[in-house]
Design an enzyme around this catalytic site. Structure first.
Site, PDB file in Angstrom:
ATOM      1  N   CYS A 151       2.544  -0.714 -12.503  1.00  0.00           N
ATOM      2  CA  CYS A 151       2.833   0.525 -13.236  1.00  0.00           C
ATOM      3  C   CYS A 151       3.907   0.239 -14.278  1.00  0.00           C
ATOM      4  O   CYS A 151       4.908   0.956 -14.382  1.00  0.00           O
ATOM      5  CB  CYS A 151       3.248   1.646 -12.286  1.00  0.00           C
ATOM      6  SG  CYS A 151       4.715   1.293 -11.289  1.00  0.00           S
ATOM      7  N   GLU A 206       2.119  -2.618   4.305  1.00  0.00           N
ATOM      8  CA  GLU A 206       3.387  -2.373   3.621  1.00  0.00           C
ATOM      9  C   GLU A 206       4.477  -3.173   4.317  1.00  0.00           C
ATOM     10  O   GLU A 206       4.711  -2.996   5.519  1.00  0.00           O
ATOM     11  CB  GLU A 206       3.732  -0.879   3.649  1.00  0.00           C
ATOM     12  CG  GLU A 206       5.107  -0.538   3.131  1.00  0.00           C
ATOM     13  CD  GLU A 206       5.392  -1.077   1.736  1.00  0.00           C
ATOM     14  OE1 GLU A 206       6.468  -1.693   1.554  1.00  0.00           O
ATOM     15  OE2 GLU A 206       4.551  -0.896   0.844  1.00  0.00           O
ATOM     16  N   LYS A 256      -3.437   4.654  -3.341  1.00  0.00           N
ATOM     17  CA  LYS A 256      -4.562   3.775  -3.687  1.00  0.00           C
ATOM     18  C   LYS A 256      -5.400   3.445  -2.462  1.00  0.00           C
ATOM     19  O   LYS A 256      -6.608   3.215  -2.573  1.00  0.00           O
ATOM     20  CB  LYS A 256      -4.052   2.522  -4.387  1.00  0.00           C
ATOM     21  CG  LYS A 256      -3.459   2.812  -5.763  1.00  0.00           C
ATOM     22  CD  LYS A 256      -3.027   1.552  -6.472  1.00  0.00           C
ATOM     23  CE  LYS A 256      -2.424   1.887  -7.826  1.00  0.00           C
ATOM     24  NZ  LYS A 256      -1.149   2.634  -7.703  1.00  0.00           N
ATOM     25  N   ALA A 303       0.763  -1.239   0.000  1.00  0.00           N
ATOM     26  CA  ALA A 303       0.000   0.000   0.000  1.00  0.00           C
ATOM     27  C   ALA A 303       0.795   1.292   0.000  1.00  0.00           C
ATOM     28  O   ALA A 303       0.251   2.339  -0.372  1.00  0.00           O
ATOM     29  CB  ALA A 303      -0.947   0.012   1.204  1.00  0.00           C
ATOM     30  N   ALA A 304       2.038   1.296   0.452  1.00  0.00           N
ATOM     31  CA  ALA A 304       2.778   2.561   0.542  1.00  0.00           C
ATOM     32  C   ALA A 304       2.965   3.163  -0.855  1.00  0.00           C
ATOM     33  O   ALA A 304       3.129   2.431  -1.828  1.00  0.00           O
ATOM     34  CB  ALA A 304       4.138   2.324   1.198  1.00  0.00           C
ATOM     35  N   PRO A 305       2.895   4.499  -0.941  1.00  0.00           N
ATOM     36  CA  PRO A 305       2.767   5.478   0.142  1.00  0.00           C
ATOM     37  C   PRO A 305       1.339   5.755   0.609  1.00  0.00           C
ATOM     38  O   PRO A 305       1.135   6.541   1.521  1.00  0.00           O
ATOM     39  CB  PRO A 305       3.371   6.740  -0.470  1.00  0.00           C
ATOM     40  CG  PRO A 305       3.054   6.615  -1.931  1.00  0.00           C
ATOM     41  CD  PRO A 305       3.166   5.156  -2.249  1.00  0.00           C
ATOM     42  N   GLY A 306       0.326   5.173  -0.039  1.00  0.00           N
ATOM     43  CA  GLY A 306      -1.041   5.321   0.442  1.00  0.00           C
ATOM     44  C   GLY A 306      -2.018   5.913  -0.544  1.00  0.00           C
ATOM     45  O   GLY A 306      -3.192   6.108  -0.219  1.00  0.00           O
TER      46      GLY A 306
END
Length: 462
Positions: free
Chosen positions: A231, A134, A116, A111-114
């Site tokens: 990505c 994370e 999404k 999840a980082a940096p947050g």
């Protein structure tokens, strides 16, 4: 822009000459700038954004900007009024709104940096709870900061690996696996991504992605949704891995409703529903997403642990402190108090035994002597009844000084004790007024480190 020869040859063959030329030409241009408004902190229907350059069509709280301001010196970003995020990643908002209509338990695994995680929070139905995880410790702290600033109480932040979740016995209705990848979609933003690219790294990422999804698969309920995204551009980490998940783990593809004018590109190797965001075609960075529904029970995670015994805590701590809702107060080993929404308190007490929880619910404060020193999480929470504390409104210069963790002098008439500092109606944090001076309680790890003095800095939200 220099691109590795192996990347050029593979990607031109994958995309075809015309699409490849469109994409690589766009990589020489400045990337678009976009923000996502926090609907829990500001009204999004009539907010004035001076730099606005249109809405992100697949996310109703996403906005493009004409230029990139110096976000660091906008106090409203630190207050959690908005989040700076690439528009392509906001497609998650569209997916959740289409497929999630009832309250769910969701996991954002990497999840980082947050970005999404906060995007998911804005889209999930009320009553849902989101786990944000994370595995890298320092990145987990950045994730915690951004989640706290967003201010939503129905969140748990953890610092674990997927296999730790498998051992915990938790089951989820939705899992987002935005997996580590070779980063081809970030080439125009990050020169380091180009320097680190190699066919060997692509293969390493492909294998790591399968390992991560395999480890977390038992935690997804039968019929649950896996949102798989990267990505990067290549098919090995995208279409090939999605096909492997469907065939080997047991899942079916789901399609997402899109408008043809958005110019989202489909699969480049087969006819499965894929959602590729390519610079030059869509207004955003490189991104690829698949939605899969688990069709098999597969193997089960370890037996669910028994609920941990609650430690009785004086709930008068929250009398009048929070606006509404039912909360339980939990005390952590470091004398920190948490307010946990009662609707998922059982889950919290269970996972607190088996996972490394770095944030949950609302951090109220820490016991120091006779005082409970209020936490930044409390100031930034959407659940705080701000009238509980005396308030002092700051101007821009004062707000930046506070965010640098410098002392901000308070008006002479300010009551002693803990004071909530605000900027344009948004809470920033606390100071303790001790009479002749005030102590800045802003977390030192969050402070603005730059000594630059901005001139006429424009607020993103007017």
């Amino acid at each position: 822009m220099y691109l590795p020869t192996d990347f050029e040859q593979y990607t031109r063959h994958l995309m075809g000459a015309e699409l490849y030329q469109t994409m690589t030409s766009a990589l020489t241009n400045e990337p678009p700038v976009s923000i996502r408004l926090n609907p829990f902190k500001c009204r999004t229907d009539n907010v004035n954004i001076p730099l606005a350059d249109g809405r992100v069509p697949w996310c109703d709280v996403g906005v493009y900007l004409r230029e990139r301001p110096n976000f660091t010196f906008d106090p409203l970003m630190h207050a959690g009024a908005y989040y700076v995020q690439d528009a392509s990643s906001m497609f998650l908002h569209r997916v959740i709104r289409q497929y999630v209509s009832d309250p769910v338990r969701m996991l954002d695994l990497c999840a980082a940096p947050g970005g999404k995680s906060t995007c998911a929070l804005a889209a999930l139905p009320a009553g849902s709870v989101l786990f944000c995880n994370e595995p890298v410790r320092n990145r987990a702290q950045i994730l915690r900061e951004n989640i706290v600033k967003f201010g939503h109480p129905d969140v748990v932040v953890t610092n674990n690996y997927a296999r730790d979740y498998q051992r915990s016995g938790l089951l989820f209705d939705v899992i987002l696996a935005d997996v580590p990848c070779s980063g081809e979609g970030m080439f125009r933003k990050d020169a380091g991504a180009i320097a680190e690219w190699s066919p060997a790294n692509v293969e390493h990422c492909r294998c790591l992605q399968r390992e991560i999804v395999s480890d977390i698969w038992p935690c997804l309920k039968s019929g649950g949704l896996l949102i798989y995204s990267t990505c990067t551009f290549n098919a090995r980490e995208n279409e090939e891995n999605a096909a492997w998940i469907a065939a080997e783990l047991g899942a079916e593809y789901l399609s997402v409703d899109v408008d043809p004018t958005w110019q989202i590109t489909g699969s480049l190797v087969n006819d499965c529903p894929a959602y590729r965001f390519l610079p030059g075609k869509t207004r955003g960075e490189g991104f690829c997403l698949f939605v899969l529904r688990k069709t098999t029970n597969g193997f089960s995670p370890c037996k669910k642990r028994q609920i941990a015994r609650r430690k009785a805590v004086n709930c008068s701590l929250i009398n009048g402190l929070l606006q509404s809702g039912e909360y339980e107060v939990a005390q952590c080993a470091d004398n920190e108090y948490l307010a946990i929404p009662r609707c998922w308190a059982d889950t919290y007490y269970t996972v607190a035994r088996s996972l490394h929880v770095v944030h949950a619910g609302i951090a109220l404060g820490t016991q120091r002597g006779k005082d409970v020193v209020p936490a930044a999480s409390l100031a930034l929470s959407t659940a705080l009844d701000a009238t509980y504390f005396p308030q002092v409104a700051l101007d821009t210069e004062q707000a930046i000084r506070f965010l640098r963790k410098e002392v901000v002098d308070l008006p002479a008439e300010t009551p002693r004790g803990f004071v909530l500092l605000t900027y344009r109606g948004f809470a920033l944090g606390f100071e303790k007024n001790i009479g002749q001076r005030a102590n800045n309680l802003y977390p030192i790890e969050w402070k603005i480190k730059s000594s630059y003095i901005p001139q006429n800095n424009l607020n993103v939200i007017a």
